[in-house]
Motif scaffolding. Structure first.
Motif, PDB file in Angstrom:
ATOM      1  N   ILE A  64       0.868  -1.180   0.000  1.00 18.15           N
ATOM      2  CA  ILE A  64       0.000   0.000   0.000  1.00 18.15           C
ATOM      3  C   ILE A  64       0.894   1.216   0.000  1.00 18.15           C
ATOM      4  CG2 ILE A  64      -1.782   1.264   1.252  1.00 18.15           C
ATOM      5  CD1 ILE A  64      -2.868  -1.270   2.282  1.00 18.15           C
ATOM      6  N   GLY A  65       0.657   2.133  -0.934  1.00 21.22           N
ATOM      7  CA  GLY A  65       1.566   3.267  -1.065  1.00 21.22           C
ATOM      8  C   GLY A  65       2.967   2.785  -1.377  1.00 21.22           C
ATOM      9  N   GLY A  66       3.066   1.589  -1.960  1.00 21.75           N
ATOM     10  CA  GLY A  66       4.367   1.012  -2.270  1.00 21.75           C
ATOM     11  C   GLY A  66       5.058   0.391  -1.076  1.00 21.75           C
ATOM     12  N   LYS A  67       4.394   0.384   0.084  1.00 21.67           N
ATOM     13  CA  LYS A  67       5.064  -0.096   1.290  1.00 21.67           C
ATOM     14  C   LYS A  67       4.504  -1.448   1.735  1.00 21.67           C
ATOM     15  CE  LYS A  67       6.069   4.429   3.322  1.00 21.67           C
ATOM     16  NZ  LYS A  67       5.732   5.372   2.258  1.00 21.67           N
ATOM     17  N   PHE A 104       3.648  -0.803   9.067  1.00 24.38           N
ATOM     18  CA  PHE A 104       4.295  -0.553   7.778  1.00 24.38           C
ATOM     19  C   PHE A 104       5.804  -0.495   7.920  1.00 24.38           C
ATOM     20  CE2 PHE A 104       1.075   0.243   4.621  1.00 24.38           C
ATOM     21  CZ  PHE A 104      -0.061   0.437   5.385  1.00 24.38           C
ATOM     22  N   THR A 140       9.215   1.196   7.056  1.00 23.91           N
ATOM     23  CA  THR A 140       9.483   2.593   6.734  1.00 23.91           C
ATOM     24  C   THR A 140      10.184   2.747   5.407  1.00 23.91           C
ATOM     25  OG1 THR A 140      11.489   2.435   8.027  1.00 23.91           O
ATOM     26  CG2 THR A 140       9.580   3.417   9.081  1.00 23.91           C
ATOM     27  N   LYS A 190      10.869   1.663   1.444  1.00 25.04           N
ATOM     28  CA  LYS A 190      10.132   1.092   0.328  1.00 25.04           C
ATOM     29  C   LYS A 190      10.462  -0.384   0.145  1.00 25.04           C
ATOM     30  CE  LYS A 190       7.155   2.859  -2.384  1.00 25.04           C
ATOM     31  NZ  LYS A 190       7.058   4.273  -2.237  1.00 25.04           N
ATOM     32  N   TYR A 223      -9.522   1.317   2.564  1.00 28.28           N
ATOM     33  CA  TYR A 223      -8.665   1.361   1.383  1.00 28.28           C
ATOM     34  C   TYR A 223      -8.975   0.197   0.443  1.00 28.28           C
ATOM     35  CZ  TYR A 223      -4.541   1.092  -1.553  1.00 28.28           C
ATOM     36  OH  TYR A 223      -3.708   1.015  -2.631  1.00 28.28           O
ATOM     37  N   GLU A 281      10.067   6.346  -4.505  1.00 26.63           N
ATOM     38  CA  GLU A 281      10.322   6.435  -3.070  1.00 26.63           C
ATOM     39  C   GLU A 281      10.988   7.740  -2.701  1.00 26.63           C
ATOM     40  OE1 GLU A 281      12.432   2.830  -2.699  1.00 26.63           O
ATOM     41  OE2 GLU A 281      14.321   3.723  -3.323  1.00 26.63           O
ATOM     42  N   THR A 305      11.933   8.793   0.894  1.00 25.46           N
ATOM     43  CA  THR A 305      13.107   8.407   1.665  1.00 25.46           C
ATOM     44  C   THR A 305      14.226   9.417   1.517  1.00 25.46           C
ATOM     45  OG1 THR A 305      13.855   7.118  -0.216  1.00 25.46           O
ATOM     46  CG2 THR A 305      12.656   5.950   1.499  1.00 25.46           C
ATOM     47  N   PHE A 345       0.097   9.024   5.989  1.00 23.77           N
ATOM     48  CA  PHE A 345       1.557   8.886   5.921  1.00 23.77           C
ATOM     49  C   PHE A 345       1.967   7.794   4.933  1.00 23.77           C
ATOM     50  CE2 PHE A 345       2.499   4.886   8.041  1.00 23.77           C
ATOM     51  CZ  PHE A 345       1.373   4.635   8.798  1.00 23.77           C
ATOM     52  N   VAL A 346       1.083   6.802   4.796  1.00 22.52           N
ATOM     53  CA  VAL A 346       1.395   5.671   3.921  1.00 22.52           C
ATOM     54  C   VAL A 346       1.621   6.123   2.476  1.00 22.52           C
ATOM     55  CG1 VAL A 346       0.407   3.537   3.000  1.00 22.52           C
ATOM     56  CG2 VAL A 346       0.086   4.121   5.388  1.00 22.52           C
ATOM     57  N   PHE A 347       0.942   7.203   2.091  1.00 26.20           N
ATOM     58  CA  PHE A 347       0.946   7.604   0.688  1.00 26.20           C
ATOM     59  C   PHE A 347       1.920   8.728   0.378  1.00 26.20           C
ATOM     60  CE2 PHE A 347      -2.451   4.840  -0.016  1.00 26.20           C
ATOM     61  CZ  PHE A 347      -3.411   5.018   0.959  1.00 26.20           C
ATOM     62  N   TYR A 398       3.329   8.962  -3.121  1.00 25.83           N
ATOM     63  CA  TYR A 398       2.369   9.317  -4.167  1.00 25.83           C
ATOM     64  C   TYR A 398       2.163  10.827  -4.203  1.00 25.83           C
ATOM     65  CZ  TYR A 398       0.868   4.444  -4.722  1.00 25.83           C
ATOM     66  OH  TYR A 398       0.812   3.102  -4.966  1.00 25.83           O
ATOM     67  N   PHE A 451      -6.717   7.169  -1.086  1.00 29.38           N
ATOM     68  CA  PHE A 451      -7.496   6.026  -0.622  1.00 29.38           C
ATOM     69  C   PHE A 451      -8.343   5.447  -1.745  1.00 29.38           C
ATOM     70  CE2 PHE A 451      -7.591   4.873   3.870  1.00 29.38           C
ATOM     71  CZ  PHE A 451      -6.713   5.798   4.389  1.00 29.38           C
TER      72      PHE A 451
END
Lengths: 426, 493
Positions: free
Chosen positions: A193-196, A224, A226, A228, A271, B105, B108, B277-279, B282, B345
């Motif tokens: 999700i979100g690439g994670k 999650f 942290t 990727k 989601y 990413e 990061t 935070f997950v996104f 994106y 979402f």
């Protein structure tokens, strides 16, 4: 009439505020281990002593502890796998429809643990499997450790040989069985999700194994990574990418102390429903409940169903990109440390609801009670499976699946008799 | 079916084409496209009106927006000079390669952002709005209950509750709503199942207008992504994907100063949010592309704002060397990334996510940070909020004003962000359903007032602005639809 009950006397060897605050708010009295106590929240080390042949002692009727004596049948990685394999074989032998296999010989309903081997006994079997999928990645986990300690990934046979050469002994198991390892197929296509990458932590309370009565905490969470996720082989050594244990993630550069890299299960549901649709999401959650119950049923026959005991397990589950859940492991002592403010509240409430079920009315317990708490005290727990209820063909306990509001449980009818229909439990 | 048939007769060609369009679905697509244009563009003005009037009819508003823009640009330019960073710069090849590798990413990355500061925050904007005055309107009287006690002192027409009840009639007490009638206690047969069935039918028909009407009662979670795309007429065609890829390559090739502002904003807001935070990654992928998207310039035709102009180094004032900066003409402010976050979402495919955000921006969000007289503009929303509160909760309003806690000071940030980051995501999406359904942002002001009404008892007891803020600090447990319904339909007027 009301019995003038004395105050519950408690002991713990785990100095965590989420525990102690809960005891104090009930007006319970702290005592020492060698005094008369009613409730002991103990570490797994202590439970070993209490029930050991040499140092153990009998518990009286008004004493309750938070572990089953041989919980390790479920919570040690090698024993969990062994018990599940045995359970499947038994079902197969008795011709149960649950043990049905597909054309590739894989269990249709009971294939929820990644292929696992226990060296040294299974070493050759492992090598055979490895050679069938030479590009696969395997994860080596010490049986008795937690928090991601001692885990590493391998994708070449030489990596194990190297490891085993380095260690003092030439076999995988040293004298103490604590150093035993399991080798599991690594899920290298996790749902991102979100690439994670993330895993699910769910809390399950078991009040008795025979009959099986278990509750699932509605407020589980996703952890999650942290960094990727990349299946690239160069990152195999980077534990931040692969392991979701908070104990490990906390030391990564990107760890955030506000949300702690955690998502609620209801966020996950929102989601998935929004991006994948309602049916597959419901199916996923139903399967998750299914595999938890099956894992408990697998160990129920060998569990010492001591009436003084209850246990709150931390289930770790990974969902792959086909929306199939995999049981990774079960923890007997899920961490009570709080990494964020939200976390602290969650764990406080978890203990609170657990105590409300395990110690009815907060009064001095009588371990002979029927362990059937009224619905009102469940708090954030929901009945996951009640064997007695299921067998008595009681009133429909269907709980509808609603986005963001429940964990989507669809009832707890006995599965031993009926046709297995995974999407609903009827 | 094609028209390449020998039987085609010239006489019936007109009818044949009409039939063909209907059968192939093109008629619907054309209808949706026209409907989309009607929603976005204002109605035609008087033929003699100059183009500025389509942007903003009131001269004093235009002037205020112009001054505000000058301030923003000055702030940006001085940051630029202080830090000796150019507004735009081509990246060296090695940097381009690195960015391409890290495209998924970027979160990061830890560039040093300590020297950057957001160009402005909502509270700076509020100060400007508070000082807006209509020079043709002399209000020499002392403030009293007969006129407006709030912070906004311009005479714009805003609706009252009877008018709002009419406009938002589908939110009435006897009409089923998602967000109320789909809770666990209500059997789904009462409303939810049928509503889902109708939603599926609307999607099958691919009718934008029907979808817009439908979502007024809320979207089922599984249908929301498609319904919103249908309403905004986004279909993610190959040419759209190509366009997005083109923007991506612009990002790779050139570095813009606003990129750092975007990074800073995401790090300060979405990265710390429990839901979003997950996104994080994106958000970079969307916002970096957005600032380079010149198609966004089109919305300035109907916005009171004007894109900032900059000049190639050394050619100040020479029009041939003028460029819009950033290319989209939109300078992000503190919290801007929260407009994108909730959409993550719903859409996990970058180009679709991008298009949905862009369309939401050019239809709605731009009005929340520009000065205009439009009924969905932030000025009108503020005035609507204050008027609703003063009219229906006069005691509360007066009390808060007395203790130095003007309600707008607290609710302003909610409205500017369309409540993103303040409400739980599932509630926020139910709210945005209605923004799309009614093609208006007025619901934000109504909700803000409803929140104050809900917490009125606690607010009456506070004695400072800080205490009032504390009462209203956490909206994450609020259920928006019951609040709106009660405020509009169950409050004694």
């Amino acid at each position: 009439f009301r019995i003038m009950a004395g105050k519950v006397k408690w002991v713990t060897d785990i100095e965590k505020s989420v525990l102690i605050n809960n005891f104090e708010k009930r007006g319970w009295i702290q005592v020492a281990e060698n005094e008369d106590w009613n409730f002991y929240w103990m570490s797994v080390q202590t439970i070993r002593n209490v029930f050991s042949v040499e140092t153990g002692y009998r518990l009286s009727d008004d004493q309750i502890v938070n572990h089953f004596p041989n919980h390790y049948e479920l919570t040690r990685k090698d024993l969990m796998v062994k018990n599940i394999k045995r359970y499947r074989k038994e079902l197969e032998k008795e011709g149960s429809p649950l043990a049905e296999k597909d054309e590739n010989g894989k269990y249709i309903y009971l294939d929820f643990v990644p292929v696992t081997f226990m060296p040294p006994a299974d070493y050759n079997l492992f090598v055979e499997e490895f050679r069938k999928n030479p590009s696969s990645t395997w994860i080596m986990k010490p049986c008795g450790k937690a928090q991601g300690k001692g885990i590493f990934l391998i994708n070449k046979l030489s990596q194990i040989k190297k490891w085993s050469r380095d260690s003092k002994t030439s076999s995988f198991v040293s004298q103490s069985s604590k150093e035993a390892y399991v080798i599991s197929l690594y899920i290298n296509n996790p749902l991102l999700i979100g690439g994670k990458k993330f895993d699910l932590r769910l809390y399950v309370l078991v009040s008795t194994y025979r009959p099986l009565r278990c509750y699932m905490y509605k407020l589980g969470f996703c952890r999650f990574c942290t960094v990727k996720y990349t299946p690239s082989t160069s990152e195999l050594d980077n534990m931040f990418v692969h392991l979701t244990n908070v104990a490990i993630q906390k030391h990564g550069d990107d760890y955030n102390h506000i949300h702690g890299g955690k998502w609620t299960v209801s966020n996950l549901r929102l989601y998935l429903e929004s991006t994948r649709g309602k049916e597959v999401t419901n199916k996923l959650f139903d399967e998750i409940h299914w595999i938890i119950v099956q894992s408990l049923k697998a160990v129920a026959p060998v569990m010492n169903n001591d009436k003084h005991c209850f246990e709150c397990y931390g289930y770790d589950i990974i969902i792959d990109d086909k929306l199939k859940p995999w049981l990774i492991e079960v923890n007997a002592s899920p961490s009570l440390t709080s990494s964020t403010a939200n976390d602290r509240i969650l764990k406080y409430n978890l203990i609170n609801d657990t105590l409300n079920i395990a110690v009815p009315n907060g009064e001095i317990p009588d371990c002979k009670w029927n362990k059937s708490p009224p619905k009102e005290v469940l708090g954030n727990y929901e009945v996951l499976y009640d064997e007695e209820m299921a067998q008595s063909d009681g009133p429909d306990r269907d709980m509808r699946s609603r986005s963001g509001q429940t964990t989507g449980m669809k009832g707890n009818r006995a599965r031993d008799s009926g046709k297995p229909v995974l999407t609903t439990w009827k | 079916i094609s028209l390449h048939k020998p039987e085609i007769k010239l006489e019936s060609l007109k009818e044949d084409i009409k039939d063909f369009l209907k059968v192939s679905g093109w008629e619907k697509k054309l209808q949706n496209a026209v409907y989309s244009e009607l929603n976005v563009f204002p109605s035609p003005c008087h033929p003699a009106a100059p183009p500025e009037h389509m942007k903003e009819p009131l001269a004093y508003m235009r002037k205020a927006q112009g001054s505000w823009e000058k301030r923003i640009l000055k702030s940006l330019n001085s940051m630029c000079t202080e830090l000796s960073i150019p507004l735009a710069q081509k990246r060296p090849a090695s940097e381009q390669k690195e960015l391409l590798n890290k495209w998924n990413e970027m979160g990061t990355d830890e560039p040093d952002l300590t020297l950057f500061r957001p160009v402005y925050a909502p509270k700076d904007f509020l100060e400007v709005l508070m000082n807006l005055r209509n020079p043709n309107y002399e209000n020499g009287e002392q403030p009293s209950f007969r006129n407006h006690l709030g912070l906004i002192q311009v005479p714009l027409k805003v609706k009252d509750i009877p008018e709002l009840k009419e406009d938002f009639s589908e939110l009435g007490l006897n009409i089923g709503q998602l967000g109320i009638d789909d809770s666990t206690q209500v059997p789904p047969e009462f409303f939810e199942n049928e509503h889902v069935r109708v939603g599926q039918k609307v999607l099958a028909e691919q009718d934008s207008a029907a979808a817009q009407q439908y979502v007024r009662q809320g979207c089922p979670t599984a249908l929301r992504a498609d319904l919103w795309a249908l309403i905004l007429n986004i279909s993610n065609q190959p040419e759209d994907i190509l366009y997005y890829e083109q923007l991506k390559s612009n990002v790779i090739q050139h570095n813009l100063l606003v990129d750092s502002l975007i990074y800073k904003d995401v790090k300060l807001t979405a990265s710390n949010d429990d839901y979003y935070f997950v996104f994080e990654d994106y958000l970079y992928q969307v916002l970096l592309c957005f600032s380079r998207d010149t198609s966004v310039l089109e919305h300035f035709a109907y916005s009171s704002a004007t894109p900032p102009k900059s000049y190639i180094r050394g050619k100040l004032g020479i029009e041939e060397y003028a460029v819009f900066y950033p290319p989209s003409g939109v300078i992000p402010f503190h919290g801007f990334s929260m407009y994108v976050a909730p959409l993550c979402f719903l859409y996990h495919e970058p180009s679709k996510l991008y298009q949905m955000f862009r369309e939401m921006y050019v239809r709605f969000f731009f009005r929340l940070h520009s000065i205009s007289s439009h009924p969905s503009g932030i000025v009108s929303l503020c005035l609507l909020f204050e008027t609703l509160l003063q009219t229906h909760l006069p005691q509360l309003f007066y009390h808060l004003r007395e203790i130095g806690a003007q309600p707008l000071r607290i609710s302003f940030k909610w409205m500017v962000r369309a409540f993103s980051g303040y409400l739980a995501t599932d509630q926020l999406l139910l709210l945005w359903d209605r923004i799309l359904g009614y093609n208006s942002l007025e619901i934000l002001a109504v909700l803000a007032a409803a929140v104050f009404a809900f917490r009125a008892v606690n607010l009456m007891e506070v004695t400072s602005l800080a205490a009032a803020e504390a009462v209203l600090a956490d909206l994450s447990t609020l259920k928006v639809m019951p609040l709106l319904q009660i405020f509009l339909f169950a409050t004694v007027t």
